[in-house]
Design a protein around this motif. Structure first.
Motif, mmCIF file in Angstrom:
data_model
loop_
_atom_site.group_PDB
_atom_site.id
_atom_site.type_symbol
_atom_site.label_atom_id
_atom_site.label_comp_id
_atom_site.label_asym_id
_atom_site.label_seq_id
_atom_site.Cartn_x
_atom_site.Cartn_y
_atom_site.Cartn_z
ATOM 1 N N THR A 1 0.839 -1.191 0.000
ATOM 2 C CA THR A 1 0.000 0.000 0.000
ATOM 3 C C THR A 1 0.876 1.245 0.000
ATOM 4 O O THR A 1 1.962 1.259 0.580
ATOM 5 C CB THR A 1 -0.944 0.029 1.220
ATOM 6 N N THR A 2 0.412 2.268 -0.682
ATOM 7 C CA THR A 2 1.062 3.570 -0.581
ATOM 8 C C THR A 2 0.641 4.216 0.736
ATOM 9 O O THR A 2 -0.281 3.743 1.405
ATOM 10 C CB THR A 2 0.652 4.495 -1.734
ATOM 11 N N MET A 3 1.296 5.312 1.082
ATOM 12 C CA MET A 3 0.924 6.059 2.283
ATOM 13 C C MET A 3 1.302 7.521 2.100
ATOM 14 O O MET A 3 2.406 7.832 1.648
ATOM 15 C CB MET A 3 1.644 5.509 3.512
ATOM 16 N N ALA A 4 0.375 8.412 2.400
ATOM 17 C CA ALA A 4 0.653 9.850 2.452
ATOM 18 C C ALA A 4 0.146 10.338 3.799
ATOM 19 O O ALA A 4 -1.033 10.172 4.110
ATOM 20 C CB ALA A 4 -0.048 10.579 1.311
ATOM 21 N N LEU A 5 1.024 10.909 4.608
ATOM 22 C CA LEU A 5 0.700 11.207 6.004
ATOM 23 C C LEU A 5 1.121 12.618 6.366
ATOM 24 O O LEU A 5 2.183 13.094 5.950
ATOM 25 C CB LEU A 5 1.396 10.185 6.905
ATOM 26 N N LEU A 6 0.282 13.277 7.146
ATOM 27 C CA LEU A 6 0.581 14.611 7.656
ATOM 28 C C LEU A 6 0.472 14.564 9.175
ATOM 29 O O LEU A 6 -0.548 14.138 9.719
ATOM 30 C CB LEU A 6 -0.433 15.607 7.094
ATOM 31 N N SER A 7 1.544 14.969 9.856
ATOM 32 C CA SER A 7 1.525 14.997 11.322
ATOM 33 C C SER A 7 1.812 16.409 11.805
ATOM 34 O O SER A 7 2.535 17.173 11.161
ATOM 35 C CB SER A 7 2.556 14.022 11.901
ATOM 36 N N PHE A 8 1.231 16.748 12.954
ATOM 37 C CA PHE A 8 1.348 18.090 13.499
ATOM 38 C C PHE A 8 2.055 18.024 14.848
ATOM 39 O O PHE A 8 1.573 17.365 15.775
ATOM 40 C CB PHE A 8 -0.031 18.715 13.665
ATOM 41 N N ILE B 1 4.830 21.287 10.955
ATOM 42 C CA ILE B 1 4.039 20.252 10.301
ATOM 43 C C ILE B 1 5.011 19.359 9.541
ATOM 44 O O ILE B 1 5.986 19.841 8.958
ATOM 45 C CB ILE B 1 3.022 20.887 9.327
ATOM 46 N N TYR B 2 4.736 18.052 9.534
ATOM 47 C CA TYR B 2 5.607 17.104 8.834
ATOM 48 C C TYR B 2 4.800 16.290 7.838
ATOM 49 O O TYR B 2 3.776 15.704 8.187
ATOM 50 C CB TYR B 2 6.312 16.179 9.828
ATOM 51 N N ALA B 3 5.282 16.298 6.583
ATOM 52 C CA ALA B 3 4.667 15.487 5.531
ATOM 53 C C ALA B 3 5.550 14.266 5.301
ATOM 54 O O ALA B 3 6.775 14.384 5.212
ATOM 55 C CB ALA B 3 4.541 16.298 4.243
ATOM 56 N N CYS B 4 4.929 13.103 5.207
ATOM 57 C CA CYS B 4 5.679 11.859 5.051
ATOM 58 C C CYS B 4 4.951 10.990 4.043
ATOM 59 O O CYS B 4 3.730 10.836 4.119
ATOM 60 C CB CYS B 4 5.792 11.149 6.399
ATOM 61 N N ASN B 5 5.681 10.421 3.081
ATOM 62 C CA ASN B 5 5.001 9.557 2.112
ATOM 63 C C ASN B 5 5.881 8.429 1.606
ATOM 64 O O ASN B 5 7.115 8.495 1.650
ATOM 65 C CB ASN B 5 4.469 10.374 0.937
#
Length: 271
Positions: A121-128, A133-137
């Motif tokens: 599976t792919t994953m696109a994640l945003l954490s605060f 802010i952190y973008a991770c994919n």
């Protein structure tokens, strides 16, 4: 300064596929393994100091393997977040790399136990976190940042380059057997800016809509819920060839709460 996050999300099977292989994590909300998406657009709001996480997953593999991979990843993210969310304050990058390893292990374990050779599976994640802010994919599900009328892709498309027929194979994803190559998520740090927004989406959105079309919708003055609804409508009107999943988070500034009241809220929610 405190920041409020108004978010809206949806997951639609599309107009061609019979099953849904996408999933999401929105502040604890997720889909069961076998599902037909959600009805309409869902929405909520939170504050940055509550350390929320938003994510989109696009499962891959035939005979229900895609939805199993996405579900295994979502379950692993939920467990890891509950046990480690405090590390988002001081060690957000460590949290993200640990979460990716944990999710990858979960998908690989399911694959081994059920003797499935090809699933992921792919994953696109945003954490605060409190300061950024952190973008991770991993894979080709994308994360866009929209600010002052401009749209910018901040995720990395982990695909084999060059022209080829059909979809380009992924070079990174969850379910990655690390004896072959190393799992290397893309992680980007962005400072808080009131008025900015972030779109996480599966390729059911980006294969149907151009960046200019996405930007045109996000340039509007509507709510996050209204913009997600418009993006979904446009993706379906263009053919809806794949499952369509997206999360839109809009950031606004607000006055900092009284420190004592803020502490009481954190204590009551266990955060």
């Amino acid at each position: 300064m405190a920041y409020q996050i108004d978010y809206a999300y949806t997951c639609h099977t599309g107009k061609v596929r019979a099953n849904n292989e996408d999933n999401f994590w929105c502040c604890g909300v997720r889909l069961p393994v076998h599902n037909q998406g959600v009805d309409g657009i869902l929405a909520g709001h939170t504050q940055h100091w509550q350390l929320p996480v938003l994510a989109v997953f696009d499962g891959m593999g035939g005979e229900s393997c895609g939805e199993m991979a996405a579900s295994a990843a979502v379950e692993a993210l939920g467990g890891f977040y509950e046990e480690n969310r405090k590390s988002l304050k001081k060690e957000p990058v460590d949290f993200l790399t640990g979460a990716c390893e944990n999710m990858n292990d979960a998908v690989c374990r399911y694959s081994r136990e059920n003797r499935i050779n090809s699933m992921g599976t792919t994953m696109a994640l945003l954490s605060f976190s409190e300061k950024a802010i952190y973008a991770c994919n991993l894979g080709d599900s994308r994360i866009y940042r929209h600010f002052q009328g401009k749209l910018q892709q901040i995720s990395t498309d982990h695909v084999i380059g060059g022209k080829m027929l059909g979809k380009a194979p992924l070079t990174q994803y969850l379910g990655f057997q690390e004896e072959n190559m190393t799992l290397e998520p893309s992680i980007v740090e962005i400072g808080y800016q009131a008025g900015s927004s972030y779109l996480l989406c599966s390729d059911g959105v980006t294969d149907m809509l151009s960046d200019d079309e996405i930007q045109s919708v996000l340039n509007g003055t509507g709510t996050a819920e209204e913009k997600v609804s418009e993006l979904l409508e446009q993706a379906l009107s263009k053919g809806g060839r794949d499952n369509v999943t997206m999360v839109l988070a809009q950031i606004s500034g607000c006055e900092e709460k009284n420190p004592l009241k803020r502490w009481a809220e954190r204590y009551s929610t266990g955060r």
